[in-house]
Design a protein around this motif. Sequence first.
Motif, PDB file in Angstrom:
ATOM      1  N   ALA A  39      13.072   5.324  -0.941  1.00 54.72           N
ATOM      2  CA  ALA A  39      12.476   5.725  -2.006  1.00 54.72           C
ATOM      3  C   ALA A  39      10.919   5.235  -2.482  1.00 54.72           C
ATOM      4  N   VAL A  40      10.905   4.001  -2.153  1.00 51.53           N
ATOM      5  CA  VAL A  40       9.896   3.310  -2.784  1.00 51.53           C
ATOM      6  C   VAL A  40       8.660   3.366  -1.757  1.00 51.53           C
ATOM      7  N   THR A  41       8.906   3.562  -0.409  1.00 53.28           N
ATOM      8  CA  THR A  41       7.852   3.954   0.730  1.00 53.28           C
ATOM      9  C   THR A  41       7.357   5.285   0.499  1.00 53.28           C
ATOM     10  N   PHE A  42       8.429   6.274  -0.012  1.00 60.83           N
ATOM     11  CA  PHE A  42       7.818   7.501  -0.151  1.00 60.83           C
ATOM     12  C   PHE A  42       7.119   7.582  -1.443  1.00 60.83           C
ATOM     13  N   PHE A  43       7.285   7.016  -2.414  1.00 57.23           N
ATOM     14  CA  PHE A  43       6.521   6.809  -3.492  1.00 57.23           C
ATOM     15  C   PHE A  43       5.290   6.411  -3.218  1.00 57.23           C
ATOM     16  N   ILE A  44       5.160   5.180  -2.694  1.00 57.25           N
ATOM     17  CA  ILE A  44       3.996   4.445  -2.198  1.00 57.25           C
ATOM     18  C   ILE A  44       3.112   5.379  -1.465  1.00 57.25           C
ATOM     19  N   SER A 302      -3.298 -13.865  19.789  1.00 61.58           N
ATOM     20  CA  SER A 302      -3.369 -12.500  20.465  1.00 61.58           C
ATOM     21  C   SER A 302      -2.055 -12.016  20.509  1.00 61.58           C
ATOM     22  N   TRP A 303      -1.433 -12.166  19.622  1.00 61.11           N
ATOM     23  CA  TRP A 303       0.092 -11.842  20.003  1.00 61.11           C
ATOM     24  C   TRP A 303       0.423 -10.528  19.267  1.00 61.11           C
ATOM     25  N   PRO A 304       0.709  -9.506  20.262  1.00 62.49           N
ATOM     26  CA  PRO A 304       0.842  -8.049  19.784  1.00 62.49           C
ATOM     27  C   PRO A 304       2.009  -7.756  19.014  1.00 62.49           C
ATOM     28  N   GLY A 305       2.068  -8.395  17.808  1.00 65.51           N
ATOM     29  CA  GLY A 305       3.375  -8.509  17.079  1.00 65.51           C
ATOM     30  C   GLY A 305       3.018  -7.434  15.803  1.00 65.51           C
ATOM     31  N   LEU A 306       4.089  -7.294  14.953  1.00 65.63           N
ATOM     32  CA  LEU A 306       4.126  -6.456  13.994  1.00 65.63           C
ATOM     33  C   LEU A 306       3.085  -6.580  12.789  1.00 65.63           C
ATOM     34  N   GLY A 307       2.984  -7.992  12.657  1.00 69.94           N
ATOM     35  CA  GLY A 307       1.892  -8.404  11.600  1.00 69.94           C
ATOM     36  C   GLY A 307       0.562  -8.095  11.897  1.00 69.94           C
ATOM     37  N   LEU A 308       0.020  -8.140  13.141  1.00 71.77           N
ATOM     38  CA  LEU A 308      -1.117  -7.541  13.726  1.00 71.77           C
ATOM     39  C   LEU A 308      -1.251  -6.242  13.482  1.00 71.77           C
ATOM     40  N   TYR A 309       0.096  -5.513  13.999  1.00 70.60           N
ATOM     41  CA  TYR A 309      -0.093  -4.059  14.010  1.00 70.60           C
ATOM     42  C   TYR A 309      -0.349  -3.333  12.586  1.00 70.60           C
ATOM     43  N   ILE A 310       0.542  -4.028  11.773  1.00 73.94           N
ATOM     44  CA  ILE A 310       0.247  -3.418  10.295  1.00 73.94           C
ATOM     45  C   ILE A 310      -1.025  -3.729   9.751  1.00 73.94           C
ATOM     46  N   THR A 311      -1.457  -4.930  10.026  1.00 72.55           N
ATOM     47  CA  THR A 311      -2.915  -5.287   9.320  1.00 72.55           C
ATOM     48  C   THR A 311      -3.747  -4.418   9.867  1.00 72.55           C
ATOM     49  N   ASN A 312      -3.929  -4.004  11.076  1.00 72.03           N
ATOM     50  CA  ASN A 312      -4.953  -3.107  11.928  1.00 72.03           C
ATOM     51  C   ASN A 312      -4.757  -1.784  11.238  1.00 72.03           C
ATOM     52  N   SER A 313      -3.464  -1.243  11.023  1.00 75.46           N
ATOM     53  CA  SER A 313      -3.612  -0.022  10.470  1.00 75.46           C
ATOM     54  C   SER A 313      -3.796  -0.072   9.174  1.00 75.46           C
ATOM     55  N   LEU A 314      -3.532  -0.902   8.459  1.00 78.68           N
ATOM     56  CA  LEU A 314      -3.995  -1.117   7.133  1.00 78.68           C
ATOM     57  C   LEU A 314      -5.568  -0.836   6.959  1.00 78.68           C
ATOM     58  N   GLN A 315      -6.318  -1.739   7.725  1.00 75.45           N
ATOM     59  CA  GLN A 315      -7.636  -1.680   7.532  1.00 75.45           C
ATOM     60  C   GLN A 315      -8.281  -0.413   8.103  1.00 75.45           C
ATOM     61  N   ASN A 316      -7.315   0.470   8.841  1.00 67.84           N
ATOM     62  CA  ASN A 316      -7.934   1.483   9.305  1.00 67.84           C
ATOM     63  C   ASN A 316      -7.514   2.812   8.526  1.00 67.84           C
ATOM     64  N   ALA A 317      -6.830   2.740   7.397  1.00 67.94           N
ATOM     65  CA  ALA A 317      -6.055   3.498   6.337  1.00 67.94           C
ATOM     66  C   ALA A 317      -5.032   4.516   7.242  1.00 67.94           C
ATOM     67  N   ASP A 318      -4.032   3.941   8.215  1.00 69.65           N
ATOM     68  CA  ASP A 318      -3.318   4.572   8.896  1.00 69.65           C
ATOM     69  C   ASP A 318      -2.135   4.547   8.107  1.00 69.65           C
ATOM     70  N   MET A 319      -1.963   5.415   7.225  1.00 67.61           N
ATOM     71  CA  MET A 319      -0.819   5.322   6.217  1.00 67.61           C
ATOM     72  C   MET A 319       0.394   5.860   6.978  1.00 67.61           C
ATOM     73  N   ASN A 320       0.585   6.445   8.109  1.00 69.42           N
ATOM     74  CA  ASN A 320       1.880   6.481   8.611  1.00 69.42           C
ATOM     75  C   ASN A 320       2.499   5.344   9.290  1.00 69.42           C
ATOM     76  N   ALA A 321       1.491   4.397   9.925  1.00 67.30           N
ATOM     77  CA  ALA A 321       2.014   3.348  10.500  1.00 67.30           C
ATOM     78  C   ALA A 321       2.273   2.211   9.533  1.00 67.30           C
ATOM     79  N   VAL A 322       1.436   2.408   8.536  1.00 65.96           N
ATOM     80  CA  VAL A 322       1.783   1.253   7.314  1.00 65.96           C
ATOM     81  C   VAL A 322       3.126   1.404   6.694  1.00 65.96           C
ATOM     82  N   LEU A 323       3.320   2.762   6.482  1.00 65.36           N
ATOM     83  CA  LEU A 323       4.647   3.046   5.839  1.00 65.36           C
ATOM     84  C   LEU A 323       5.940   2.776   7.004  1.00 65.36           C
ATOM     85  N   GLY A 324       5.667   3.108   8.044  1.00 66.78           N
ATOM     86  CA  GLY A 324       6.658   2.928   8.871  1.00 66.78           C
ATOM     87  C   GLY A 324       6.951   1.627   9.289  1.00 66.78           C
ATOM     88  N   GLY A 325       5.842   0.514   9.326  1.00 64.35           N
ATOM     89  CA  GLY A 325       6.079  -0.698   9.625  1.00 64.35           C
ATOM     90  C   GLY A 325       6.730  -1.261   8.238  1.00 64.35           C
TER      91      GLY A 325
END
Lengths: 353, 277
Positions: A39-44, A302-325
């Motif tokens: 519910a919270v992620t949906f709202f966001i 250069s560790w291809p982990g979740l932190g890096l993934y979400i940060t990259n998505s956030l910087q590119n306004a990739d909402m699906n990826a951010v919410l999924g993460g």
Amino acid sequence: MKGTETTSVRAGYRRARGIMVSVARFLVVLVTTFLGLLAVTFFIGRVVPIDPVLAIVGDRAPSSVVERIREEMGFNLPLWQQFLIYLKQAVTGDFGISVLTTHPVIEDIGRAFPATLELATVGTLIGAGIGIPFGVIAAVWRDSIVDQIVRIIGLFGYSVPIFWLGLLSLLVFYAQLKWAAYPGRLDIAYEYTFVPITGLYLVDAAWTGQWSIFWDAWRHILLPGALLGYFSLAYISRMTRSFMLNELNQEYIIAARAKGLSEARIIWFHALRNAAVPLVTVVALSYAGLLEGSVLTETVFSWPGLGLYITNSLQNADMNAVLGGTIVIGAVFIGINLFSDLLYKTLDPRTRN
Amino acid sequence: MTALLTVKNLRVTYPTRTGVSEAVRGVSFSLGRERLGIVGESGSGKSQTGRAIMGLTARNAIVETDMLKFGDIDLMRIPARQRRIMRGKSIAMILQDPKYSLNPVMTIGRQIVETLRTHERIGNREARQRTLSMLEAVQIRDPERVFTLYPHEVSGGMGQRAMIAMMLVCSPELLIADEPTSALDVTVQLEVLKILDKLVGERGMGLIFISHDLRLVSSFCDRVLVMYAGKMVEELPSANLKNATHPYTKGLLNCLPQIGVHRHPLPVLDRQPEWAA
């Protein structure tokens, strides 16, 4: 003797029933908490000022196209219907497509999460494996030079910025001493030939018996793992010290001494066994914190982990990826919390009912 | 006959920021296979005396004595390891409140078995058998069940019986009971005392019974030692309590309630600084 057996059988039955009840309660809590998280992620997703339709069609599309796409994507439906659709998609693991990578978000996370999981696990094993004994020793010899040294190591661990320590450790252990490998999860030579199964490279390599790859993955995870381990060691050792001091002042410790037990048994068995109860929560929370993905460490190494993934998505306004993460991290947090509650119950008989 | 325990001029001091604090200031007595009661108010040093004999004072405590002998063994001279082995095997101690003095995460059975297996090389089965019979000896009716219970699952009286079982299972020769009934209900107190009385009598142990309850001590012990401000002010046989000479002891006796006598105002203890000197 017959009476004995029935008593112990009955006691066993009672305990088994207790465990069943707590597992059932665990599941109920799991489901409701997870619903809350969704519910919270949906709202966001609804309140952020990023229009998902515009993100797809671009800002030059004619308004008729925008309207059509909006209709197709279901944004004209009532909110509760949208939430139900969202729920169904989330439960089936459909978090949409990442705009940035053009892959389904679930696939991206499926790749990034194991990397983080592996790193966090190594970090926590190091942190708890060294931090707990350190804390115990510091408590036993409190105010001695050993205690001071442990305190300084701990203080250093949480006051020094981790990216600085990361760069420094690369300079020393990779560039100078050559004990560890360069950033990344594997050498380039293996990177394209190695087919992961679970995504935990250490496990996969050991499972398939590829020991040279195992060794290589180990050399790559060593530095970031040790760094995260050091970071959690700092916290875990301080907490262990204070829990142990508390236990060592209890009356049952005097009773244990009066029984003639050795100091080692009193410390490592009686006191630590009691201190372990609150320690479970501390270690679990520190583990969950590392599982969120440590952006700084992952960036430096250069560790291809979740932190890096979400940060990259956030910087590119990739909402699906951010919410999924976010959902994945939330789910991990819930899971670990509930798991530590269960562990708590098995460790402390007073919390079983 | 050599005494079971000889204490000469025992002193326990604690260094503090403002100087030393003297908890016990020269206590001497000797004990055979008899019951010695130590009474005194809070802070009089009675518990510290017991702890010092056990070798269990806090680690910043300084324990000095002219003589501290258990039989022929000089407790102050033997290595720490040997002293440790004597605890539980030769000298045991019962603490005040079973709620705090039993390990909360271990079953009662395991805690008693642990004492046995620390001091004797015996197998699991035998240790279990001896634990069960010890539980029976402290009049626990259902030893098999109590064996599997955790301390929080039993009542105070039951917990204290388990404590007694845990400390007596290796048949020590001397038992120090530090306020063993103060945390219990009055009715349960008597039961636990009866059990203690029986076991100490049967096994011919020496007992040091530490309490603030003068009446209890005088009815339970052969001799009473009265402490005030870290010093012994009087030592006399329980039967002769009425003939106490020290004004502090007299004061304590005077405070005991008497049935049928209406006293108003209630007598209070009068403390003279020269007693503590």
